[in-house]
Design an enzyme around this catalytic site. Structure first.
Site, PDB file in Angstrom:
ATOM      1  N   ARG A 167       0.877  -1.218   0.009  1.00  0.00           N
ATOM      2  CA  ARG A 167       0.012   0.018  -0.133  1.00  0.00           C
ATOM      3  C   ARG A 167       0.706   1.135  -0.083  1.00  0.00           C
ATOM      4  O   ARG A 167       0.279   2.377  -0.387  1.00  0.00           O
ATOM      5  CB  ARG A 167      -0.744   0.018   1.184  1.00  0.00           C
ATOM      6  CG  ARG A 167      -2.100  -0.998   1.086  1.00  0.00           C
ATOM      7  CD  ARG A 167      -2.628  -0.991   2.548  1.00  0.00           C
ATOM      8  NE  ARG A 167      -3.524   0.462   3.014  1.00  0.00           N
ATOM      9  CZ  ARG A 167      -4.383   0.752   2.788  1.00  0.00           C
ATOM     10  NH1 ARG A 167      -5.322   0.066   1.943  1.00  0.00           N
ATOM     11  NH2 ARG A 167      -4.684   1.888   2.891  1.00  0.00           N
TER      12      ARG A 167
ATOM     13  N   ARG B  57       9.700   6.422  -3.012  1.00  0.00           N
ATOM     14  CA  ARG B  57       9.875   7.225  -4.084  1.00  0.00           C
ATOM     15  C   ARG B  57      11.165   7.897  -4.201  1.00  0.00           C
ATOM     16  O   ARG B  57      11.680   8.227  -3.187  1.00  0.00           O
ATOM     17  CB  ARG B  57       8.911   8.293  -3.859  1.00  0.00           C
ATOM     18  CG  ARG B  57       7.370   8.098  -4.021  1.00  0.00           C
ATOM     19  CD  ARG B  57       6.595   8.962  -4.524  1.00  0.00           C
ATOM     20  NE  ARG B  57       5.146   8.818  -4.593  1.00  0.00           N
ATOM     21  CZ  ARG B  57       4.140   9.333  -3.705  1.00  0.00           C
ATOM     22  NH1 ARG B  57       4.652  10.075  -3.029  1.00  0.00           N
ATOM     23  NH2 ARG B  57       3.029   8.775  -3.421  1.00  0.00           N
TER      24      ARG B  57
ATOM     25  N   ARG C 241      -8.550  -5.950  14.190  1.00  0.00           N
ATOM     26  CA  ARG C 241      -7.895  -4.777  14.704  1.00  0.00           C
ATOM     27  C   ARG C 241      -9.206  -3.632  15.468  1.00  0.00           C
ATOM     28  O   ARG C 241      -9.657  -3.386  14.231  1.00  0.00           O
ATOM     29  CB  ARG C 241      -6.729  -4.222  14.322  1.00  0.00           C
ATOM     30  CG  ARG C 241      -5.763  -5.345  14.050  1.00  0.00           C
ATOM     31  CD  ARG C 241      -5.008  -5.866  15.134  1.00  0.00           C
ATOM     32  NE  ARG C 241      -3.899  -5.081  15.946  1.00  0.00           N
ATOM     33  CZ  ARG C 241      -3.522  -5.410  17.262  1.00  0.00           C
ATOM     34  NH1 ARG C 241      -3.937  -6.682  17.608  1.00  0.00           N
ATOM     35  NH2 ARG C 241      -2.716  -4.534  17.511  1.00  0.00           N
TER      36      ARG C 241
ATOM     37  N   ARG D  25      -0.103   6.629  15.905  1.00  0.00           N
ATOM     38  CA  ARG D  25      -0.038   8.059  15.116  1.00  0.00           C
ATOM     39  C   ARG D  25      -0.841   9.097  16.084  1.00  0.00           C
ATOM     40  O   ARG D  25      -1.532   8.559  17.064  1.00  0.00           O
ATOM     41  CB  ARG D  25      -0.480   7.968  13.800  1.00  0.00           C
ATOM     42  CG  ARG D  25      -1.839   7.471  13.724  1.00  0.00           C
ATOM     43  CD  ARG D  25      -2.232   7.374  12.161  1.00  0.00           C
ATOM     44  NE  ARG D  25      -3.362   6.474  11.909  1.00  0.00           N
ATOM     45  CZ  ARG D  25      -4.092   6.230  10.775  1.00  0.00           C
ATOM     46  NH1 ARG D  25      -3.473   6.397   9.751  1.00  0.00           N
ATOM     47  NH2 ARG D  25      -4.926   5.615  10.831  1.00  0.00           N
TER      48      ARG D  25
ATOM     49  N   GLU E 275      -3.499   7.651  18.679  1.00  0.00           N
ATOM     50  CA  GLU E 275      -4.275   6.311  18.214  1.00  0.00           C
ATOM     51  C   GLU E 275      -3.342   4.700  18.766  1.00  0.00           C
ATOM     52  O   GLU E 275      -2.475   5.033  18.367  1.00  0.00           O
ATOM     53  CB  GLU E 275      -4.225   6.292  16.675  1.00  0.00           C
ATOM     54  CG  GLU E 275      -4.968   5.331  16.140  1.00  0.00           C
ATOM     55  CD  GLU E 275      -5.338   5.396  14.576  1.00  0.00           C
ATOM     56  OE1 GLU E 275      -5.621   6.598  14.112  1.00  0.00           O
ATOM     57  OE2 GLU E 275      -5.201   4.969  13.667  1.00  0.00           O
TER      58      GLU E 275
ATOM     59  N   TYR F 277      -9.693  -5.292   3.932  1.00  0.00           N
ATOM     60  CA  TYR F 277      -9.181  -3.793   3.912  1.00  0.00           C
ATOM     61  C   TYR F 277      -9.450  -3.073   2.684  1.00  0.00           C
ATOM     62  O   TYR F 277      -9.024  -3.113   1.621  1.00  0.00           O
ATOM     63  CB  TYR F 277      -7.785  -4.156   4.364  1.00  0.00           C
ATOM     64  CG  TYR F 277      -7.045  -2.984   4.688  1.00  0.00           C
ATOM     65  CD1 TYR F 277      -7.410  -1.517   4.679  1.00  0.00           C
ATOM     66  CD2 TYR F 277      -5.519  -3.397   5.133  1.00  0.00           C
ATOM     67  CE1 TYR F 277      -6.656  -0.535   5.270  1.00  0.00           C
ATOM     68  CE2 TYR F 277      -4.689  -2.268   5.450  1.00  0.00           C
ATOM     69  CZ  TYR F 277      -5.386  -0.924   5.890  1.00  0.00           C
ATOM     70  OH  TYR F 277      -4.349  -0.083   6.169  1.00  0.00           O
TER      71      TYR F 277
ATOM     72  N   ASP G  48     -10.325   0.720   0.755  1.00  0.00           N
ATOM     73  CA  ASP G  48     -10.559   2.272   1.037  1.00  0.00           C
ATOM     74  C   ASP G  48     -11.904   2.697   0.591  1.00  0.00           C
ATOM     75  O   ASP G  48     -12.564   1.576  -0.047  1.00  0.00           O
ATOM     76  CB  ASP G  48      -9.291   2.701   0.111  1.00  0.00           C
ATOM     77  CG  ASP G  48      -8.092   2.571   0.589  1.00  0.00           C
ATOM     78  OD1 ASP G  48      -7.877   2.634   1.821  1.00  0.00           O
ATOM     79  OD2 ASP G  48      -7.216   2.600  -0.226  1.00  0.00           O
TER      80      ASP G  48
END
Ligand code: UDP
Length: 378
Positions: free
Chosen positions: A171, A175, A247, A277, A298, A346, A348
């Protein structure tokens, strides 16, 4: 036809809307006291900040049809997700990009030099990475893996990255330029008035009725010609074969005057920081201005009965149980299982909407005789 949709999240709302427009009578129920599922957002009364109640949701897609669809129901504001990570005593740019690599290694490499440098760190003996760890060692090498992925992933998934599939890391891009946009999709944005208002607009059709705080009862299905189930797949069967692992997230909410962290999402890569995070919600709406700030620390843990399920775990054990539930579902007439929970994947938001649109089309084409799954969950 009379359609019962269980769940007023994106799947239920989009399928309901499409079928309502086709002339069907849609009853949508949800056990929660609000619509929009986990993308629910709400303005905090004290600060005026739009809060992503169930954690950050950023809309991004390459699917022009989906982009057009959401823009019918909400005005989208420009938003680019730029995530930072605090690890080993410094702050870095994510996803791993040329700035991250140069800062982390104290170098001034150009793209091709950095590519060769990282390749020299990579374990090229790994031909076909299967696990998260193999994928990381093959493509980013041990130092970056340790700093950015190992600790974070142990906290997020509660297991070793040697047990997780490579697909989770896939995911995230690496770069070799300074592009720090977390997503590489053509379209990205935030609904100006939040996701709840967008879902409300989708649900606003004379053929749709919504009942909140309403738990599914099998007797309700007797009244319906077809049921779309976007609740947990195992929940439909009263967990009779056991519980599929998820989770869940705990959010420790705190407020701050001014700017707490200067960005929307700060990840914490170190294993000894217990949270994954911190999100500072006002930065998700950069076109607004608020003095006060609402932040979430979190924490991720295994979901217990009664917890909100977030991420399907999908390891070997779960997959075996999943196959059994899928077999049961396939023997269940007049019910189609949809969405993240209904198919235990999972997903999006854009994929959820694409599948919901395709499900509605398939239902119309099949004249109501739709199978249990549009996309196989296995
Ligand atoms: N990940 C990581 N370090 C990070 C961010 C992500 O190791 O700083 C891993 C982690 O295993 C996570 C996966 O990459 O589950 C996918 O990350 P993404 O940001 O897509 O997760 P989401 O926002 O959906 O929780």
């Amino acid at each position: 036809m009379k359609i019962l949709l269980v769940g007023a999240g994106l799947s239920g709302a989009v399928i309901g809307r499409e079928l309502a427009e086709a002339g069907h009578e849609c009853r949508i129920i949800d056990a929660r006291d609000h619509i929009a599922g986990n993308c629910y957002s709400e303005r905090d009364e004290d600060t005026g900040v739009m809060v992503h109640t169930y954690g950050p949701h950023i809309f991004h897609t390459d699917d022009e049809g989906v982009w057009d669809y959401v823009n019918r129901f909400a005005s989208f504001m420009p938003y680019q997700n730029r995530v930072k990570s605090t690890t080993q005593g410094a702050v870095y740019s994510l996803p791993v990009n040329l700035l991250t690599i140069n800062q982390f290694f104290g170098r001034t490499m150009r793209p091709e030099e950095a590519r060769a440098f990282i390749e020299s760190k990579a374990d090229t003996s790994i031909d076909d990475p299967q696990t998260f760890e193999e994928q990381a060692l093959r493509f980013v090498g041990p130092e970056l893996y340790q700093a950015f992925f190992k600790g974070y992933t142990e906290k997020q998934w509660g297991c070793s990255p040697t047990e997780l599939p490579a697909s989770i890391l896939k995911r995230l891009p690496v770069r070799f330029n300074y592009d720090d946009n977390y997503f590489f999709h053509r379209f990205q944005g935030m609904p100006e008035h939040g996701y709840t208002a967008m879902v409300e607009a989708i649900l606003d059709h004379p053929n749709i009725t919504v009942e909140l705080g309403t738990t599914y009862d099998p007797a309700m299905a007797e009244d319906a010609d077809h049921v779309f189930w976007s609740g947990p797949l195992d929940g439909y069967f009263d967990y009779k074969l056991g519980r599929l692992g998820y989770r869940t997230l705990d959010f420790e909410r705190f407020t701050h005057q001014g700017d707490y962290q200067g960005c929307a999402v700060m990840n914490y890569g170190d294993a000894d920081v217990p949270y994954t995070r911190i999100t500072e919600h006002k930065h998700f709406s950069p076109w607004e201005s608020h003095e006060g700030s609402v932040c979430y620390r979190e924490y991720s843990r295994a979901a217990e009965p009664g917890d909100t399920p977030y991420y399907p775990i999908r390891l070997v054990d779960e997959k075996a149980m999943l196959a059994q539930y899928v077999a049961l579902a396939e023997e269940t007439p007049k019910v189609t299982f949809v969405g993240r929970l209904g198919t235990y994947r999972y997903l999006d938001m854009d994929v959820t909407i694409r599948e919901a649109l395709d499900t509605a089309t398939a239902f119309r084409n099949a004249e109501g005789a739709l199978s249990s799954f549009l996309v196989s969950p296995i």
